[in-house]
Design an enzyme around this catalytic site. Structure first.
Site, PDB file in Angstrom:
ATOM      1  N   ALA A   7       0.718  -1.257  -0.128  1.00  0.00           N
ATOM      2  CA  ALA A   7      -0.169   0.001   0.063  1.00  0.00           C
ATOM      3  C   ALA A   7       0.790   1.147  -0.025  1.00  0.00           C
ATOM      4  CB  ALA A   7      -1.017   0.188   1.071  1.00  0.00           C
ATOM      5  N   ASN A  54       9.425   5.444   3.418  1.00  0.00           N
ATOM      6  CA  ASN A  54      10.852   5.877   3.316  1.00  0.00           C
ATOM      7  C   ASN A  54      10.957   7.065   4.163  1.00  0.00           C
ATOM      8  OD1 ASN A  54      11.618   3.913   1.453  1.00  0.00           O
ATOM      9  ND2 ASN A  54      10.266   4.924  -0.030  1.00  0.00           N
ATOM     10  N   GLU A  98       1.974   5.329   7.748  1.00  0.00           N
ATOM     11  CA  GLU A  98       3.546   5.565   7.190  1.00  0.00           C
ATOM     12  C   GLU A  98       3.914   6.842   7.986  1.00  0.00           C
ATOM     13  OE1 GLU A  98       4.404   3.370   5.353  1.00  0.00           O
ATOM     14  OE2 GLU A  98       2.536   2.468   4.844  1.00  0.00           O
ATOM     15  N   GLU A 136       6.209  -2.374  12.707  1.00  0.00           N
ATOM     16  CA  GLU A 136       4.557  -2.536  12.141  1.00  0.00           C
ATOM     17  C   GLU A 136       3.441  -2.494  13.059  1.00  0.00           C
ATOM     18  OE1 GLU A 136       4.487  -1.784   9.182  1.00  0.00           O
ATOM     19  OE2 GLU A 136       6.505  -2.089   8.412  1.00  0.00           O
TER      20      GLU A 136
HETATM   21 ZN   LIG Z   1       4.332  -0.323   8.047  1.00  0.00          ZN
END
Ligand SMILES: [Zn+2]
Length: 1006
Positions: free
Chosen positions: A386, A390, A423, A445
Site C-alpha cells: 500500500a 521511506n 506511514e 509494524e
Molecule cells: Zn508499516
C-alpha cells in the site's frame, strides 16, 4: 560512531549486533603483524634481496593454496557463526600464530554480514537512463574496521560491478598519504550470489579502529518489477509516460547499489542523481545543489546528507510529476507529488492536509520532533505494498493516497486515512528508531498499525476507531489466523534473505498492534506514553530490540510505584505462538459458592486434534465484571498465571452473569459455562446497552469462533445474534456480518442454504427497513462523514447484509439505481454504497450491465471508482464473463498489476466463480508465482484468498495434490491454506448437521 546504540549490560534478545560491535572494538594482538615482523628480521639478517623474493613468493603460494581449499574446510570452520567468528579468530590466531583463519571461515557463506567492518557514510552517485531503463552508479563507502579482517563483505544483487578499490584513510583520520594510509592491494573481488553478497579480499588486513574507503562502480537495469530501483508507466493525455522509483524494504537496496543491507548498519548518505532534464528527481533529503551539464544538458541533483539511517528506507525517484505543498508550524515542508492530472484535480489535497495535522499529532504524542526538513508523499501507479515509509520520501500506491471527494465512499476515505497515519507513524517507529533485526519487525509494524487507530481518532474523534473498529478489523481478524496450529510466534527467527519477506505478515502487523493495545491498557495511557517517549529518546538514530522497549516501559511503571516485569509478561505473548481461551465459571463447590469463580486458560486452536499436547501458558491480564438485568458491578483486574485459578469476586446469585475481557482490550477469547452464556444472551435480548459496544461485538465474535472450533454448541452464537434487531450500534453488526459471511461461504453450496439465509434476513429485516437507504449527497462527503460516520456505516452494513442474503426490496432498489444510471447516463448512486449496488446489479441483471460496468471501468479516472467497478465485474453469475475477466486481467495491462490478485480472489468469493478461480489459480500458478513470488505478501494473500472457501473433500484433495506438485517456494501460505480447508471440511463433517438442526427448530429463550 553508533557503537553505543544500546546501553551495555541491558538485556537484549540475544541477537543485538551492536553488542557484538562493542565487544569487537577491543584491540587484540594480531598474529599476522608478528608474522610479518619475523620475516622482516630474517630478511634484514640475510640482507639478500634474492632470498626476500623467494620467501615472498613462497608465502604467496602458501596463501593462495590455503585460499583455494577453504571450500573443503568449511564443514569444521563454518561452525562458528558470524557473531562468534570475530572473537574465536582472535584466540585461535594467538595459539596457532597463523594467518588466514578467516579465509577458512569464508564469512560470505553465512547468511548474515560478518560485522568486521561497518559503514559510516555513503557517497552515492547514480546516473539514470530513462531511455533504455538502465542506471550506472559509483559508491564510496567510509568504513570503520571493528575486527581485523582481510575481507570486506557487503550486499549486492543483480549489479554488474566493474571497478573496486580500497584505500586506508590514515591513522587517526589523517589523510591517506600519512603513515598507514594509501591504496590497499586487492587480492580479488567476486560476487557470492547465494547470499546476495559481494566480497572484496585484500592482501593485507584492515586494522581495528581504523577508517577505510571502499569505492565501487556498477551498472544495472531499471527493471519492470516492483523491487529495488524499478520503473512503471502511466498515461497522460493518451501519452505513455514512465517513472522510476525505489522499493528497498526489506532487502532490495542491494539491487540498487552495493551496501550493508541489514537494518543495524546505520550510516549517513549523500546521494547525487544525474538524469535527463525532462524529469525531476526526489530523495529522502531536499536538493542541496543542482547543476546543468554544458555537455549534454543533463541535471545533476545533489541531495543533502541524511541523518544516520538504515538502507531499507533510503529512497529516490525520477519522474515528471507535479506537486502541491503545505508547511507545518514548525517549518517542515510537506509536498504531495502525483500525476499532473491528479494534482490539478486536487486529488492529493486531502492526504496533504491530514499529513500536516499528523506531524503535529505525533510530535505532541511522542514529544520528539520530526527529524527532517521536509516530507514528500509520492503517489505512484504501481507498488508492491500500500505504501512504504521511506524517511522524508514516503511512497504510496495511488489508491491509498488520492481521493476524489465527489465519488469516494467513506470506507475508501477511511482506508486511505489509515494508510497515511501508518506511514507517518513510521517516521518515528521504524525510521528514527529501527528494529535491530527483522525478527522484531513487529516492533515497527505493530506500532504503526496500532497508531493507525489512535492517529485516526485524533483526526476524526467521532469515528471511535481505537475503541471500536480496532476490534473487528484487527483483533477478530488476526485471532482467526493465530488460532491455527500453522501460526507462528510474532518474533520469528529469520536468517536467510529469502525468508525475510515472510516476516511481514498479519501476525506481525495485527497481533503486534493487538498486544501493544493490551499493554497500553494495562499500563494506562500516561505511563504508556511516557515509556514510549523514553524509548524513542534513548534510541533515536539507532536501533532497538524488544527488550529495550520492555525495559523503558517497566521503568515508566516503576516510576509510579507499579512493579510489573513487562519483559517477562510480554515474552509469553511474543515468543509463543497463538493465544489462550480463558474459561470463567461460577465455582461449583459447596463452600461459599457465591463469592468465587474458577478461571482456566488453554491454548485456543481451531483443530481439535492439534489441542492434544498443549503446554503453552500465558500471563493474562483478565478484567471481569459481574452483572444482572439492571446493572454491572465494578470490573476486577485479575492476573492469570496458572492453568486453573480460583478467585474471589463478590456477591453473585443464580441470575448474575460474569463477563470477561472488558471492552476486549485483551488478546484472548473468553468462554463460560452454558448457564452463564444463557444469562448473557438473555441480557442482550432484554437490554443490550448494559453490556458495552465492544463487549457486544466481542461476545458475537467469541461465540461464533468457539462454536466453529467445537468449544461451544452451534446453537449458542445463532441464538445470541437473535438480539440483533435490538442492536443500534454499528460495531456488533459488523462483528456479526463478518462471522456470517464466513459461514455463508461454508454453506452457500449446501442444499439447506435457505434455512441459513432466511435466518440472517430475519435478523436484518427490521433494522434494515428502519434505516432505509442513504439519500444521494455526492459532493458533501467530508462534512457528512464527520457528523454521522457511525450511522452511515451501520446503514451500509445493513444494506450489504440485506442485498447479499437476498432481501427482495434491497435487490429492487439496487436494480433501479443501475437502470437509472444506464438510461440517464448520470450516476446518482450514493458513493457510500456504490460497491454494493454495482455488485448486486451485475449479479442480477443481464450481460449488457456487465458490459456497461466494464466500459465505465475503462473510462473513469477516479482511482477509488475504478477499483469498485472492477470488483463489481467479479459478481456476475455468468461463468463465461468471469473467465473473460480473469484472462483479461492477467494477460493485458488493462488491470493494474496489484489489482489482478483482487480480481482472482473476488471471483473465488462468488459461489458461481469459486471453481473457476480455483482452477484458474492452479493453471496459472507458474505465471502468478513468477510475477508475485518475490513479494511474498501478495502471494500469500492470493493463496489465502483463493483457497479459504474451499470446503469439500474433493477440493481438499485437489489442494493437497497442488501443494505436492508445485508448493515449493510459497512460504507458509500453503500449509496455512491446507489447515483452513481441512478445518472447513471438518466443520461440515462434525457440526453442519447440528447447525441446521438448530435452524430448523430454534428453541425459545427461557
Ligand atoms: Zn508499516
Amino acid at each position: 560512531m553508533g557503537l553505543n546504540d544500546s546501553s551495555p549490560g541491558a538485556m537484549r534478545n540475544g541477537r543485538g549486533l551492536s553488542d557484538q560491535w562493542a565487544d569487537s572494538v577491543v584491540v587484540r594482538p594480531r598474529t599476522t603483524e608478528r608474522h610479518i615482523t619475523v620475516h622482516k628480521r630474517l630478511v634484514l639478517g640475510f640482507a639478500l634481496s634474492i632470498v626476500t623474493l623467494i620467501i615472498v613468493t613462497a608465502v604467496a603460494v602458501v596463501l593462495s593454496i590455503r585460499f583455494e581449499d577453504c571450500g573443503e574446510r568449511r564443514g569444521a570452520a563454518g561452525e562458528a557463526g558470524p557473531r562468534g567468528s570475530g572473537r574465536s579468530n582472535g584466540s585461535r590466531g594467538d595459539r596457532t600464530g597463523e594467518r588466514g583463519d578467516e579465509e577458512a571461515v569464508q564469512p560470505w557463506r553465512n547468511s548474515r554480514l560478518p560485522g568486521s567492518v561497518r559503514p559510516r557514510h555513503y557517497d552515492l552517485r547514480i546516473s539514470v537512463y530513462m531511455d533504455n531503463f538502465t542506471f550506472s552508479g559509483e559508491v564510496s563507502v567510509e568504513l570503520e574496521c571493528l575486527n581485523a579482517t582481510r575481507f570486506i563483505v557487503l550486499h549486492a544483487d543483480r549489479l554488474e560491478v566493474d571497478r573496486v578499490s580500497v584505500t586506508a584513510e590514515g591513522a587517526g583520520g589523517r589523510p591517506a598519504n600519512r603513515p598507514g594510509g594509501g591504496v590497499m592491494r586487492i587480492h580479488r573481488h567476486f560476487p557470492f550470489p547465494a547470499n546476495q553478497m559481494y566480497v572484496v579480499a585484500l592482501h593485507r588486513e584492515l586494522k581495528p579502529m581504523r577508517v577505510y574507503r571502499l569505492n565501487m562502480s556498477f551498472d544495472a537495469a531499471i527493471e519492470d518489477e516492483l523491487l529495488g530501483f524499478f520503473r512503471s508507466a502511466y498515461s497522460l493525455q493518451r501519452e505513455r509516460r514512465f517513472l522510476a522509483v525505489t522499493q528497498f524494504s526489506p532487502i532490495h537496496a542491494r539491487k540498487a547499489f552495493p551496501c550493508f543491507d541489514e537494518p543495524v548498519y546505520k550510516a549517513t548518505f549523500s546521494l547525487t542523481l544525474r538524469h535527463d532534464p525532462q524529469y525531476l528527481s526526489l530523495s529522502n533529503m531536499p536538493v542541496d545543489a543542482s547543476s546543468l551539464s554544458d555537455e549534454d544538458g543533463w541535471v545533476t541533483n545533489r541531495f543533502a546528507r541524511t541523518p544516520r539511517m538504515s538502507t531499507y528506507y533510503l529512497a529516490w525517484a525520477v519522474c515528471n510529476f507535479t506537486y502541491r505543498e503545505t508547511q507545518t508550524d514548525g517549518g517542515v515542508t510537506i509536498r504531495l507529488y502525483a500525476r499532473p492530472d491528479a494534482i490539478s484535480s486536487g486529488a492529493g489535497d486531502y492526504a496533504l492536509h491530514i499529513t500536516k495535522r499528523l506531524l503535529g499529532f505525533y510530535e505532541d504524542y511522542f514529544k520528539v520532533q520530526y527529524s527532517l526538513p521536509k516530507l514528500d508523499l509520492l503517489a505512484v501507479p504501481k507498488h508492491p505494498y500500500a505504501a512504504m515509509e521511506n524517511w522524508g520520501l514516503s511512497v504510496f500506491v495511488e489508491q491509498k493516497i488520492l481521493l476524489d471527494a465527489e465519488v469516494s465512499s467513506s470506507s475508501y476515505q477511511m482506508e486511505l486515512t489509515m494508510v497515511v497515519v501508518h506511514e507517518i507513524c513510521h517516521q518515528w517507529f521504524g525510521d528514527l528508531v529501527t528494529p535491530v533485526w527483522w525478527e522484531d519487525v513487529w516492533l515497527k509494524e505493530g506500532f504503526a498499525h496500532f497508531f493507525e487507530y489512535v492517529g485516526t481518532d485524533f483526526l476524526f474523534p467521532k469515528w471511535n476507531m481505537e475503541k471500536q473498529r480496532f476490534l473487528t478489523d484487527v483483533l477478530h481478524e488476526v485471532m482467526l489466523l493465530d488460532g491455527l496450529s500453522s501460526s507462528h510466534p510474532i518474533s520469528q527467527e529469520v536468517e536467510q534473505a529469502t525468508d525475510i519477506d515472510r516476516v511481514f505478515d498479519w501476525i506481525a502487523y495485527k497481533k503486534g498492534a493487538a498486544l501493544i493495545r493490551m499493554l497500553a491498557n494495562v499500563m494506562g495511557q500516561p505511563l504508556f506514553q511516557k515509556g514510549l517517549n523514553d524509548y524513542l529518546l534513548s534510541h533515536m538514530y539507532g536501533n532497538a530490540a524488544r527488550d529495550d522497549l520492555w525495559s523503558k516501559l517497566s521503568q515508566a511503571m516503576r516510576s509510579e510505584g507499579r512493579d510489573i516485569n513487562i519483559g517477562e509478561m510480554m515474552d509469553r505473548w511474543t515468543l509463543q505462538m497463538g493465544y489462550p481461551v480463558v474459561t470463567i465459571s461460577k465455582n461449583q463447590s459447596e463452600q461459599r459458592p457465591t463469592h468465587y469463580i474458577t478461571i482456566t486458560q488453554k491454548h485456543f486452536l481451531y483443530g481439535e486434534e492439534a489441542r492434544k499436547n498443549l503446554s503453552l501458558q500465558w500471563q493474562i491480564p483478565l478484567t471481569v465484571a459481574v452483572g444482572n438485568e439492571s446493572s454491572v458491578c465494578v470490573e476486577h483486574l485479575i492476573w492469570i498465571n496458572n492453568r486453573t485459578e480460583t478467585h474471589r469476586i463478590g456477591q453473585m446469585d443464580d441470575n448474575t452473569w460474569l463477563l470477561g475481557n472488558i471492552n476486549q482490550t485483551g488478546y484472548f477469547r473468553v468462554n463460560y459455562d452454558l448457564q452463564n452464556w444463557k444469562l448473557l444472551i438473555q441480557q442482550l435480548h432484554s437490554s443490550p446497552q448494559i453490556i458495552s459496544v465492544g463487549n457486544r461485538a466481542g461476545l458475537i465474535d467469541d461465540s461464533f469462533n468457539l462454536a466453529r472450533a467445537g468449544y461451544l454448541p452451534q446453537g449458542v452464537p445463532l441464538q445470541l445474534i437473535g438480539y440483533l434487531p435490538e442492536e443500534t450500534s454499528f460495531l456488533p453488526w459488523h462483528a456479526a456480518s463478518r462471522a456470517l459471511y464466513q459461514l455463508d461461504k461454508l454453506l452457500d453450496r449446501t442444499d439447506e442454504y435457505r434455512l441459513f439465509s432466511d435466518y440472517v434476513l430475519k435478523q436484518v429485516a427490521s433494522r434494515y427497513h428502519q434505516m432505509g437507504w442513504p439519500s444521494n449527497s455526492a459532493g458533501t462527503e467530508g462534512s457528512v462523514l464527520q457528523a454521522s460516520y457511525q450511522t452511515e456505516e451501520l446503514q451500509r452494513e445493513l444494506i450489504m447484509l440485506a442485498c447479499s442474503f437476498g432481501n427482495k426490496q434491497c435487490h429492487r432498489q439496487a436494480v433501479a439505481y443501475i437502470s437509472d444510471w444506464i438510461s440517464s447516463n448520470k450516476n446518482r448512486i450514493p458513493p457510500n454504497i456504490r460497491d454494493i449496488v454495482y455488485c448486486t446489479g451485475v449479479s442480477l441483471m443481464d450481460e449488457d450491465v456487465w458490459e456497461f460496468i466494464w466500459m465505465k471501468f475503462h473510462s473513469t479516472n477516479a482511482v477509488s471508482e475504478k477499483k469498485i467497478l472492477l470488483e463489481a465485474l467479479t459478481c456476475s453469475d455468468n461463468t463465461f464473463l468471469l473467465n473473460r475477466l480473469l484472462n483479461l486481467s492477467l494477460s493485458s495491462d488493462l488491470v493494474p498489476e496489484q489489482d489482478v490478485i483482487d480480481v482472482i480472489i473476488h471471483v473465488g468469493r462468488n459461489p458461481q466463480g469459486r471453481n473457476l478461480a480455483w482452477k484458474y489459480f492452479r493453471e496459472k500458478w507458474d505465471i502468478l508465482n513468477a510475477r508475485y513470488g518475490e513479494a511474498l505478501f501478495m502471494n500469500s494473500k492470493l493463496i489465502g484468498g483463493v483457497t479459504e472457501f474451499l470446503n469439500t473433500e474433493k477440493e481438499l484433495y485437489e489442494l493437497k495434490e497442488f501443494i505436492q506438485s508445485s508448493g515449493v517456494g510459497a512460504g507458509p501460505a500453503l500449509p496455512r491454506a491446507l489447515e483452513i480447508v481441512e478445518g472447513n471440511v471438518r466443520w461440515h463433517r462434525l457440526h453442519r448437521r447440528q447447525f441446521y438442526q438448530w435452524l430448523r427448530k430454534p428453541p425459545s429463550l427461557g
